[in-house]
Write a protein that holds these residues in place. Structure first.
Motif, PDB file in Angstrom:
ATOM      1  N   SER A 404     -30.242  18.820  63.861  1.00 45.35           N
ATOM      2  CA  SER A 404     -29.470  17.868  64.668  1.00 45.35           C
ATOM      3  C   SER A 404     -28.505  18.572  65.609  1.00 45.35           C
ATOM      4  O   SER A 404     -28.034  17.973  66.580  1.00 45.35           O
ATOM      5  N   ASN A 405     -28.201  19.843  65.338  1.00 42.79           N
ATOM      6  CA  ASN A 405     -27.295  20.608  66.200  1.00 42.79           C
ATOM      7  C   ASN A 405     -28.033  21.470  67.209  1.00 42.79           C
ATOM      8  O   ASN A 405     -27.414  22.238  67.943  1.00 42.79           O
ATOM      9  N   ILE A 406     -29.375  21.369  67.208  1.00 44.08           N
ATOM     10  CA  ILE A 406     -30.193  22.135  68.152  1.00 44.08           C
ATOM     11  C   ILE A 406     -31.014  21.168  68.992  1.00 44.08           C
ATOM     12  O   ILE A 406     -31.877  20.461  68.469  1.00 44.08           O
ATOM     13  N   GLY A 407     -30.724  21.116  70.284  1.00 46.52           N
ATOM     14  CA  GLY A 407     -31.503  20.273  71.195  1.00 46.52           C
ATOM     15  C   GLY A 407     -32.629  21.077  71.807  1.00 46.52           C
ATOM     16  O   GLY A 407     -32.406  22.167  72.336  1.00 46.52           O
ATOM     17  N   VAL A 408     -33.857  20.551  71.704  1.00 47.13           N
ATOM     18  CA  VAL A 408     -35.035  21.283  72.174  1.00 47.13           C
ATOM     19  C   VAL A 408     -35.742  20.482  73.260  1.00 47.13           C
ATOM     20  O   VAL A 408     -36.011  19.290  73.087  1.00 47.13           O
ATOM     21  N   VAL A 409     -36.050  21.157  74.368  1.00 49.08           N
ATOM     22  CA  VAL A 409     -36.864  20.559  75.430  1.00 49.08           C
ATOM     23  C   VAL A 409     -38.094  21.442  75.601  1.00 49.08           C
ATOM     24  O   VAL A 409     -37.983  22.608  75.987  1.00 49.08           O
ATOM     25  N   LEU A 410     -39.253  20.876  75.272  1.00 49.42           N
ATOM     26  CA  LEU A 410     -40.491  21.645  75.312  1.00 49.42           C
ATOM     27  C   LEU A 410     -41.208  21.480  76.651  1.00 49.42           C
ATOM     28  O   LEU A 410     -40.980  20.524  77.393  1.00 49.42           O
ATOM     29  N   GLN A 411     -42.104  22.415  76.908  1.00 48.02           N
ATOM     30  CA  GLN A 411     -42.900  22.350  78.136  1.00 48.02           C
ATOM     31  C   GLN A 411     -43.863  21.166  78.097  1.00 48.02           C
ATOM     32  O   GLN A 411     -44.004  20.426  79.058  1.00 48.02           O
ATOM     33  N   ASP A 412     -44.517  20.987  76.952  1.00 46.81           N
ATOM     34  CA  ASP A 412     -45.462  19.881  76.778  1.00 46.81           C
ATOM     35  C   ASP A 412     -44.707  18.698  76.178  1.00 46.81           C
ATOM     36  O   ASP A 412     -44.452  18.661  74.976  1.00 46.81           O
ATOM     37  N   ILE A 475     -37.151  12.486  80.766  1.00 47.92           N
ATOM     38  CA  ILE A 475     -36.967  11.722  79.520  1.00 47.92           C
ATOM     39  C   ILE A 475     -36.705  12.675  78.357  1.00 47.92           C
ATOM     40  O   ILE A 475     -35.858  12.425  77.497  1.00 47.92           O
ATOM     41  N   SER A 476     -37.423  13.803  78.336  1.00 52.63           N
ATOM     42  CA  SER A 476     -37.227  14.760  77.242  1.00 52.63           C
ATOM     43  C   SER A 476     -35.835  15.384  77.307  1.00 52.63           C
ATOM     44  O   SER A 476     -35.239  15.704  76.276  1.00 52.63           O
ATOM     45  N   PHE A 477     -35.286  15.554  78.534  1.00 52.08           N
ATOM     46  CA  PHE A 477     -33.912  16.048  78.676  1.00 52.08           C
ATOM     47  C   PHE A 477     -32.918  15.051  78.094  1.00 52.08           C
ATOM     48  O   PHE A 477     -31.992  15.428  77.379  1.00 52.08           O
ATOM     49  N   VAL A 478     -33.126  13.779  78.427  1.00 54.45           N
ATOM     50  CA  VAL A 478     -32.230  12.739  77.903  1.00 54.45           C
ATOM     51  C   VAL A 478     -32.313  12.703  76.386  1.00 54.45           C
ATOM     52  O   VAL A 478     -31.302  12.585  75.687  1.00 54.45           O
TER      53      VAL A 478
END
Length: 570
Positions: A404-412, A475-478
């Motif tokens: 919950s303390n790590i925000g992940v934005v993936l390529q796919d 959307i993945s950033f949000v």
């Protein structure tokens, strides 16, 4: 039986009803025998009326018990199946990603849907009914021997033949239905994978080739089913002939006994009752064989389900540390990691990211960049070394608290067939619409969300098919920002967008990273030139580290990557 334990009272009631049915069924022939021998034979009309009333009452009572038995077995079966399905799905989502890397999705869908439905048939139709049939056989056999052991022996003289044929049928059908389940699993896997990857099929014009493959798999499915049909078509006529031969022998021997009633003691009522007994006796045996269809499928399905439930390939969540907040310090200390035994993709990785710093990971495909962020989130566990967040080993963290303390934005970017709101919050009721729009404004997604029909309630369809690549990435950033993570991981976050969208996202990234520890993976070196530290990876090893200018001055790996992207046109 562990799934039956919460429903002990209902289970005991079902056992009672099953035993009651086993006793009630043989009573009717016995009452008919008494009626024929004691009332009809002597012309007692009033006695006949009383026995008819008794028969009708017995039939009504048996029907009520039959209704309660059928309903209770179905009720118990559905509740148990619900619990199994929930347990199975809960177990699936706890398994480590390594398990899903090597297990076809279609096979898991078969386990969670088709196999569980097959078990439902076993509980509601097969198991309780088979136990009832066995009890009925025992009671009928007891009454027959008690009434006249000679007629019982003649009646059951063909039983060994029926038992042998039933055993042969059981063994054959077991193999056949195992083939059927394998064929269904292969069919599900093929259809799921090829529908998901339909764009690839059509792009490369392989529709005909894939159709031929599907035809072959479908042919195997048909062959497996037809083999089971063949065994059924042979068994039932054979069982019918054996049953008819038993009745024929009974009528032949019993008729002689009735003619010489004074010598043999065999009455007409006894003979008619035995004809009913033998029909009732052979019917459950044939039905038991018929239910091997359901039972064998259930045995195969249950073994697969239990094998999956026994799989312990999940990340152990033994940590208890739940911080209220973290600073964001990340420390990799001599980390070695392999997806497969001894095939190390990370070798002796040592790096430190201070709170609020931005560290970029660069390198060729397969260098191990994504593996580093997979380990930080504990999607996989390391082989050697240690990883610390704020000076504490990540294995000591509660898994949910860590992630919950790590925000992940993936390529796919993966989006569910649901609303934008659900795709951002993932069903978390603690995240309000205001939180979503605040995060959307930060990353530049607010305007395009407001323009969509329904706004946050707009359905993006499966995998976000109705949105552009750039919109899905926003959307993945949000989704990452609504949780306000202290550590932000960006895995090729701008590689799938156009130049205009990239500039907008890059501005949003700059805002997102303020006050946060950021780990950025990028092929485009232009996006990470301002990073505090750039780590250059090659074949799982750290080759260089430093700022953009420092690395260029070294003239090493980073310089080669830079020159390949920015080579001058002479």
């Amino acid at each position: 039986m562990q799934f039956v334990r919460p429903y002990k009272m209902q289970f005991y009631l079902l056992i009672f009803l099953t035993i009651s049915l086993g006793i009630l069924a043989p009573l009717r022939p016995w009452v008919i025998q008494l009626t024929l021998d004691n009332e009809v034979a002597v012309g007692d009309y009033n006695g006949l009326i009383n026995m008819v009333i008794l028969l009708v009452g017995l039939l009504i009572f048996q029907s009520v018990v039959q209704y309660a038995h059928t309903y209770m077995s179905g009720w118990l079966g559905q509740h148990i199946i619900r619990d199994i399905r929930i347990r199975l799905y809960k177990h699936l989502v706890s398994l480590r990603l390594k398990f899903f890397d090597r297990t076809p999705i279609g096979r898991l869908v078969t386990r969670n849907v088709s196999d569980v439905e097959t078990l439902a048939d076993v509980f509601s139709e097969g198991l309780a009914a088979m136990v009832g049939d066995l009890l009925q056989l025992i009671f009928i056999l007891g009454i027959m021997i008690y009434t006249d052991w000679r007629l019982a022996l003649v009646s059951l003289s063909t039983l060994p033949l029926l038992i042998i044929s039933t055993y042969v049928f059981k063994e054959k059908i077991k193999v056949a239905f195992n083939d059927v389940r394998n064929a269904v699993s292969n069919l599900n896997s093929f259809v799921q994978e090829h529908i998901t990857g339909m764009s690839i099929v059509q792009i490369f014009g392989s529709e005909k080739r894939e159709y031929k493959k599907f035809t072959e798999i479908n042919r195997e499915h048909r062959r497996a089913n037809l083999k089971s049909v063949l065994y059924y078509s042979i068994y039932f006529p054979v069982a019918e002939i054996i049953s008819a031969a038993g009745i024929g022998l009974l009528v032949w021997y019993g008729a002689k006994g009735v003619i010489h009633q004074e010598e043999t003691g065999i009455t007409l009522g006894m003979l008619i009752a035995f004809i009913m007994y033998i029909q009732m006796f052979f019917r459950p045996i044939r039905m038991i064989a018929d239910r091997f269809n359901t039972l064998q499928l259930g045995i195969v399905s249950s073994s697969r389900i239990m094998k999956l439930l026994d799989n312990e390939e999940h990340i152990p969540n033994n940590g208890t540390y739940v911080p209220t907040t973290i600073d964001g310090e990340v420390d990799f200390d001599k980390v070695w990691f392999a997806y497969n035994d001894n095939e190390y993709v990370l070798k002796d990785i040592t790096l430190k990211v201070n709170p609020g710093e931005t560290v970029a990971l660069v390198g060729a495909t397969g260098a191990g960049k994504s593996s580093i962020i997979n380990l930080l989130n504990r999607f996989y566990d390391i082989n050697r070394g240690s990883i610390h967040v704020d000076g504490k080993n990540i294995q000591e963290y509660d898994l949910d608290a860590l992630r919950s303390n790590i925000g992940v934005v993936l390529q796919d970017v993966f989006l569910y067939s649901d609303t934008i709101k659900h795709n951002i919050t993932l069903g978390n009721p603690d995240i309000s619409d205001e939180d979503i729009m605040r995060a959307a404004e930060l990353v530049g997604a607010k305007k395009f969300i407001e323009r969509l029909p329904g706004g946050l309630n707009y359905n993006v369809m499966e995998r976000g098919a109705t949105l552009s690549v750039g919109q899905r990435q926003l959307i993945s950033f949000v989704r990452a920002m609504v949780y306000n993570p202290k550590i932000l991981v960006l895995d090729e976050a701008t590689s799938s967008v156009d130049t205009e969208t990239e500039e907008m996202i890059q501005k949003a990234i700059d805002k997102m990273m303020k006050g946060r520890t950021a780990i950025v993976i990028a092929h485009r070196l232009s996006t990470i030139q301002q990073a505090d530290n750039i780590i250059v990876l090659d074949k799982g090893e750290i080759k260089e580290s430093g700022s953009h200018e420092e690395l260029l001055n070294k003239g090493g790996f980073y310089t080669q990557l830079h020159n390949m992207q920015y080579k001058e046109i002479v």
